[in-house]
Design a protein around this motif. Structure first.
Motif, PDB file in Angstrom:
ATOM      1  N   PHE A  70       3.194  13.200   4.619  1.00 52.05           N
ATOM      2  CA  PHE A  70       3.540  11.887   4.103  1.00 52.05           C
ATOM      3  C   PHE A  70       2.514  11.996   2.830  1.00 52.05           C
ATOM      4  CE2 PHE A  70       4.103  10.610   8.581  1.00 52.05           C
ATOM      5  CZ  PHE A  70       5.326   9.954   8.354  1.00 52.05           C
ATOM      6  N   ALA A  71       1.203  12.775   2.444  1.00 57.16           N
ATOM      7  CA  ALA A  71       0.442  12.423   1.489  1.00 57.16           C
ATOM      8  C   ALA A  71       1.164  12.628   0.247  1.00 57.16           C
ATOM      9  CB  ALA A  71      -0.572  13.461   1.715  1.00 57.16           C
ATOM     10  N   TRP A  72       0.521  11.643  -0.387  1.00 55.60           N
ATOM     11  CA  TRP A  72       1.179  11.391  -1.870  1.00 55.60           C
ATOM     12  C   TRP A  72       0.521  10.195  -2.695  1.00 55.60           C
ATOM     13  CZ3 TRP A  72       5.388  14.407  -3.481  1.00 55.60           C
ATOM     14  CH2 TRP A  72       5.986  14.102  -4.718  1.00 55.60           C
ATOM     15  N   TYR A  73       0.582  10.335  -3.678  1.00 53.65           N
ATOM     16  CA  TYR A  73      -0.164   9.344  -4.651  1.00 53.65           C
ATOM     17  C   TYR A  73       0.503   7.847  -4.382  1.00 53.65           C
ATOM     18  CZ  TYR A  73      -1.946   6.757  -8.767  1.00 53.65           C
ATOM     19  OH  TYR A  73      -2.723   5.746  -9.597  1.00 53.65           O
ATOM     20  N   ALA A  74      -0.130   6.919  -4.145  1.00 53.52           N
ATOM     21  CA  ALA A  74       0.461   5.513  -3.765  1.00 53.52           C
ATOM     22  C   ALA A  74      -0.337   4.422  -4.085  1.00 53.52           C
ATOM     23  CB  ALA A  74       0.439   5.632  -1.889  1.00 53.52           C
ATOM     24  N   GLU A  75      -0.829   4.355  -5.251  1.00 51.64           N
ATOM     25  CA  GLU A  75      -1.763   3.274  -5.793  1.00 51.64           C
ATOM     26  C   GLU A  75      -0.654   2.208  -6.200  1.00 51.64           C
ATOM     27  OE1 GLU A  75      -5.008   3.099  -5.956  1.00 51.64           O
ATOM     28  OE2 GLU A  75      -5.277   1.303  -6.823  1.00 51.64           O
ATOM     29  N   PRO A  76      -0.734   0.940  -5.401  1.00 55.22           N
ATOM     30  CA  PRO A  76       0.421   0.104  -5.578  1.00 55.22           C
ATOM     31  C   PRO A  76       0.200  -0.625  -7.095  1.00 55.22           C
ATOM     32  CG  PRO A  76      -0.954  -0.619  -3.543  1.00 55.22           C
ATOM     33  CD  PRO A  76      -1.448   0.622  -4.242  1.00 55.22           C
ATOM     34  N   GLY A  77       1.628  -0.550  -7.621  1.00 58.91           N
ATOM     35  CA  GLY A  77       1.640  -0.752  -9.223  1.00 58.91           C
ATOM     36  C   GLY A  77       1.612   0.072 -10.122  1.00 58.91           C
ATOM     37  N   LYS A  78       0.907   1.390  -9.701  1.00 61.42           N
ATOM     38  CA  LYS A  78       0.736   2.518 -10.578  1.00 61.42           C
ATOM     39  C   LYS A  78       1.579   3.739 -10.306  1.00 61.42           C
ATOM     40  CE  LYS A  78      -4.040   1.643 -11.910  1.00 61.42           C
ATOM     41  NZ  LYS A  78      -5.464   2.034 -11.777  1.00 61.42           N
ATOM     42  N   TYR A  79       1.825   3.813  -9.054  1.00 58.59           N
ATOM     43  CA  TYR A  79       2.567   5.037  -8.484  1.00 58.59           C
ATOM     44  C   TYR A  79       3.955   5.255  -8.978  1.00 58.59           C
ATOM     45  CZ  TYR A  79       5.384   2.688  -4.813  1.00 58.59           C
ATOM     46  OH  TYR A  79       6.293   1.941  -4.250  1.00 58.59           O
ATOM     47  N   TRP A  80       4.657   4.289  -9.344  1.00 60.45           N
ATOM     48  CA  TRP A  80       5.926   4.359  -9.972  1.00 60.45           C
ATOM     49  C   TRP A  80       6.027   5.507 -11.126  1.00 60.45           C
ATOM     50  CZ3 TRP A  80       9.719   3.185  -6.769  1.00 60.45           C
ATOM     51  CH2 TRP A  80       9.685   1.923  -5.931  1.00 60.45           C
ATOM     52  N   ARG A  81       4.913   5.300 -12.083  1.00 56.49           N
ATOM     53  CA  ARG A  81       5.263   5.859 -13.262  1.00 56.49           C
ATOM     54  C   ARG A  81       3.758   6.886 -13.588  1.00 56.49           C
ATOM     55  NH1 ARG A  81       9.447   4.242 -15.545  1.00 56.49           N
ATOM     56  NH2 ARG A  81      10.479   2.400 -14.716  1.00 56.49           N
ATOM     57  N   SER A  82       3.226   7.062 -12.506  1.00 51.61           N
ATOM     58  CA  SER A  82       1.909   7.756 -12.796  1.00 51.61           C
ATOM     59  C   SER A  82       2.139   9.391 -12.929  1.00 51.61           C
ATOM     60  CB  SER A  82       0.973   7.498 -11.525  1.00 51.61           C
ATOM     61  OG  SER A  82      -0.188   8.721 -11.703  1.00 51.61           O
ATOM     62  N   PHE A 165      11.613  -0.236   2.458  1.00 51.90           N
ATOM     63  CA  PHE A 165      10.574  -1.157   2.373  1.00 51.90           C
ATOM     64  C   PHE A 165       9.910  -1.387   3.675  1.00 51.90           C
ATOM     65  CE2 PHE A 165      13.438  -1.807  -0.828  1.00 51.90           C
ATOM     66  CZ  PHE A 165      12.807  -1.738  -2.089  1.00 51.90           C
ATOM     67  N   LEU A 166       8.534  -1.627   3.843  1.00 50.66           N
ATOM     68  CA  LEU A 166       7.830  -1.630   5.065  1.00 50.66           C
ATOM     69  C   LEU A 166       6.688  -2.646   5.053  1.00 50.66           C
ATOM     70  CD1 LEU A 166       6.287   2.095   5.277  1.00 50.66           C
ATOM     71  CD2 LEU A 166       6.937   0.812   3.066  1.00 50.66           C
ATOM     72  N   TYR A 167       6.205  -2.908   6.261  1.00 49.28           N
ATOM     73  CA  TYR A 167       5.148  -3.956   6.217  1.00 49.28           C
ATOM     74  C   TYR A 167       4.478  -3.458   7.266  1.00 49.28           C
ATOM     75  CZ  TYR A 167       8.139  -5.932   9.522  1.00 49.28           C
ATOM     76  OH  TYR A 167       8.887  -6.178  10.648  1.00 49.28           O
ATOM     77  N   GLY A 168       3.288  -4.142   7.590  1.00 46.93           N
ATOM     78  CA  GLY A 168       2.602  -4.067   8.937  1.00 46.93           C
ATOM     79  C   GLY A 168       1.179  -3.817   8.831  1.00 46.93           C
ATOM     80  N   PRO A 169       0.489  -3.466   9.913  1.00 49.27           N
ATOM     81  CA  PRO A 169      -0.988  -3.000   9.877  1.00 49.27           C
ATOM     82  C   PRO A 169      -1.484  -2.043   9.052  1.00 49.27           C
ATOM     83  CG  PRO A 169      -0.306  -3.570  12.040  1.00 49.27           C
ATOM     84  CD  PRO A 169       0.808  -3.368  11.228  1.00 49.27           C
ATOM     85  N   GLY A 170      -2.423  -2.280   8.113  1.00 50.60           N
ATOM     86  CA  GLY A 170      -2.782  -1.212   6.956  1.00 50.60           C
ATOM     87  C   GLY A 170      -2.383  -1.432   5.794  1.00 50.60           C
ATOM     88  N   GLU A 171      -1.136  -2.421   5.574  1.00 47.23           N
ATOM     89  CA  GLU A 171      -0.662  -2.562   4.463  1.00 47.23           C
ATOM     90  C   GLU A 171      -1.444  -3.021   3.423  1.00 47.23           C
ATOM     91  OE1 GLU A 171       2.161  -5.854   4.557  1.00 47.23           O
ATOM     92  OE2 GLU A 171       3.327  -5.266   2.847  1.00 47.23           O
ATOM     93  N   HIS A 172      -1.392  -2.546   1.847  1.00 44.19           N
ATOM     94  CA  HIS A 172      -2.549  -2.795   1.016  1.00 44.19           C
ATOM     95  C   HIS A 172      -2.284  -4.431   0.643  1.00 44.19           C
ATOM     96  CE1 HIS A 172      -3.945  -2.898  -3.290  1.00 44.19           C
ATOM     97  NE2 HIS A 172      -4.460  -1.652  -2.914  1.00 44.19           N
ATOM     98  N   PRO A 173      -3.430  -4.824   0.400  1.00 45.23           N
ATOM     99  CA  PRO A 173      -3.450  -6.336   0.206  1.00 45.23           C
ATOM    100  C   PRO A 173      -2.642  -6.884  -0.835  1.00 45.23           C
ATOM    101  CG  PRO A 173      -5.733  -5.314  -0.018  1.00 45.23           C
ATOM    102  CD  PRO A 173      -4.810  -4.265   0.547  1.00 45.23           C
ATOM    103  N   SER A 174      -2.041  -5.972  -1.804  1.00 47.01           N
ATOM    104  CA  SER A 174      -1.460  -6.513  -3.102  1.00 47.01           C
ATOM    105  C   SER A 174       0.239  -6.755  -2.689  1.00 47.01           C
ATOM    106  CB  SER A 174      -1.603  -5.776  -4.240  1.00 47.01           C
ATOM    107  OG  SER A 174      -0.920  -4.455  -3.844  1.00 47.01           O
ATOM    108  N   ARG A 175       0.572  -6.004  -1.564  1.00 46.73           N
ATOM    109  CA  ARG A 175       1.885  -5.999  -1.141  1.00 46.73           C
ATOM    110  C   ARG A 175       2.587  -7.433  -0.628  1.00 46.73           C
ATOM    111  NH1 ARG A 175       4.027  -0.608  -0.578  1.00 46.73           N
ATOM    112  NH2 ARG A 175       5.359  -1.385   1.101  1.00 46.73           N
TER     113      ARG A 175
END
Lengths: 302, 302
Positions: A70-82, A165-175
């Motif tokens: 699963f490991a990958w870069y996943a910073e919300p907002g940034k990961y699409w184009r980083s 698309f997903l949601y649940g415990p541990g979700e980043h607060p900006s999602r």
């Protein structure tokens, strides 16, 4: 003995894979780049997979029979184009080679709905063309293609799970779900887009459980990991409000402009997951969002 | 000052790029993994690009404005399916990142006709679907897609040259033109397949010159580097015989079985190369094969 190397094990999806892996009899070796979590029945390994020698070392130490990546870069907002996506592609290919070199046999890696051409209706593994529009989707799509070719040439059994698309415990607060729930719980009125976008949402525990079921099967190739159900963002948000005990009228739909060119509809065909892996989700949207909002309420109360 | 890092500089194509690069005013920094060649007007650097730290070091030392990347695993017969392709994909992505980090601006990388679906007629950059059938083609196709996405995100100018079939000085002795020429020149009767396969052949000096012209232009995206002319393998072989002064009847056509599922026809649309780069080959097949056979005759006489 089934010995699995689980990467991204402290990430949003990975953390929820530990329990179903243990339930299926795996010896779990969990890799994280973060400070080491306490042991318990899981073997934790601290390693930065972007460092080739660390990646090689942890695989040689564990000698896993299975790999769940699963490991990958996943910073919300940034990961699409980083550009970090390129480094994670390199690291994932190196991990794959190390896994093979240490005698591994069966693996599953995490892909994304962003590999598909979103203008072509319901996303079906066998039929919908791939046309990733972002560097994230491009790198995931490339990893899938190279992984498939490599595993075929080297005789490894491999599957690729495309997360929607997903949601649940541990979700980043900006999602979406967590930000709307948090706002309503603290008494703010959340701002949203029009909310007419149609999406396919699955609870994160179900996403992780589906990956574990896939790993534990002998199904190969790409599979959508999703609910197969169409829901508008508006209905998701209104369900969050209901679970938070807030009137839906408090949500300011249309206060945020939707991104230009955003896809009207992104929904998965889940027949491979249902018929070949014989897996079904535990949560529907009502019970899943209730659990997610309860979890957030408990966290805010801490 | 145009300062180019040329990889694969002692390889079949790369060695022929040095002279046209110098003719266009480039300061040439040639990278090779082999024992160092003598200097002359070229700056040679010995580095194994599969070693990430060596790759990073040579780029940081040279600080190239331009990158022309040919280096790859190319062992005849083995390169189609070798897992080394994955390592070269990783190394090429790392090289791209290092090039960007050291301030590079313009690059061209070598692709292959094996990225295309060969059942779809003339291979055209904009129209023919990609469907690589080998790990080599899969890894090159992945590199192209990731390179394009990365360069767009990072503001680099990039082109991708798809090489078709080639021949000429430096060709591996097991390849078509050199093996048939060598056999005939030493008095043996070469064995061939039926020879009815239609291909697109370009002299290696023209291939290298086309890449240099492409690098020196501002054309971006994928371009076929080929002749655009259809020729059967039989006609190639008979031309080799003619240049070697041997009767065509000595070639045993049909003595070798053609590989199952081999493409009947692989020919390039070269309009982008002709109209946008405004490049045309120096050799036609007659003059090119004459040069290649003369070269082989001179080598055998040494």
């Amino acid at each position: 003995m089934k010995r699995v190397l689980l990467t991204g094990a402290s990430g949003f999806v990975g953390r929820h894979a530990i329990s179903p892996l243990r339930a299926r009899g795996y010896e779990v070796h969990a890799v994280t780049s973060r400070a080491m979590t306490s042991g318990g029945a899981v073997h934790w390994h601290q390693a930065d997979l972007l460092d080739g020698s660390a990646s090689s070392r942890v695989v040689a130490e564990v000698r896993p029979t299975h790999l769940l990546h699963f490991a990958w870069y996943a910073e919300p907002g940034k990961y699409w184009r980083s550009p970090e996506n390129v480094r994670w592609l390199e690291a994932s290919l190196a991990l794959l080679r190390h896994f093979r070199a240490s005698g591994g046999a069966r693996l599953v890696m995490a892909g994304t709905c962003a590999e598909y051409d979103w203008t072509q209706g319901v996303c079906s593994e066998g039929a919908t063309p791939r046309r990733p529009a972002t560097l994230y989707g491009i790198c995931k799509n490339a990893l899938h293609e190279v992984m498939s070719g490599y595993c075929e040439a080297e005789g490894l059994s491999a599957a690729w799970g495309r997360i929607f698309f997903l949601y649940g415990p541990g979700e980043h607060p900006s999602r979406l779900v967590s930000s709307v729930a948090s706002a309503l719980l603290r008494g703010d009125d959340p701002s949203c887009t029009h909310g007419n976008q149609v999406r396919d949402y699955l609870h994160v525990e179900d996403v992780a459980a589906a990956f574990v079921a896939l790993l534990d099967s002998d199904v190969t190739g790409a599979l959508n990991v999703a609910s197969g159900r169409r829901v508008t963002l508006r209905d998701i948000v209104l369900e969050v409000a209901r679970c938070a005990g807030a009137p839906g009228g408090r949500v300011k739909f249309g206060a945020i402009e939707a991104p230009q060119g955003e896809a009207a509809e992104i929904v998965a065909d889940v027949r491979r997951l249902a018929n070949e892996v014989r897996w079904a989700p535990r949560y529907d949207l009502t019970s899943g969002i209730a659990q997610a909002v309860d979890h957030r309420r408990a966290e805010s109360a801490r």
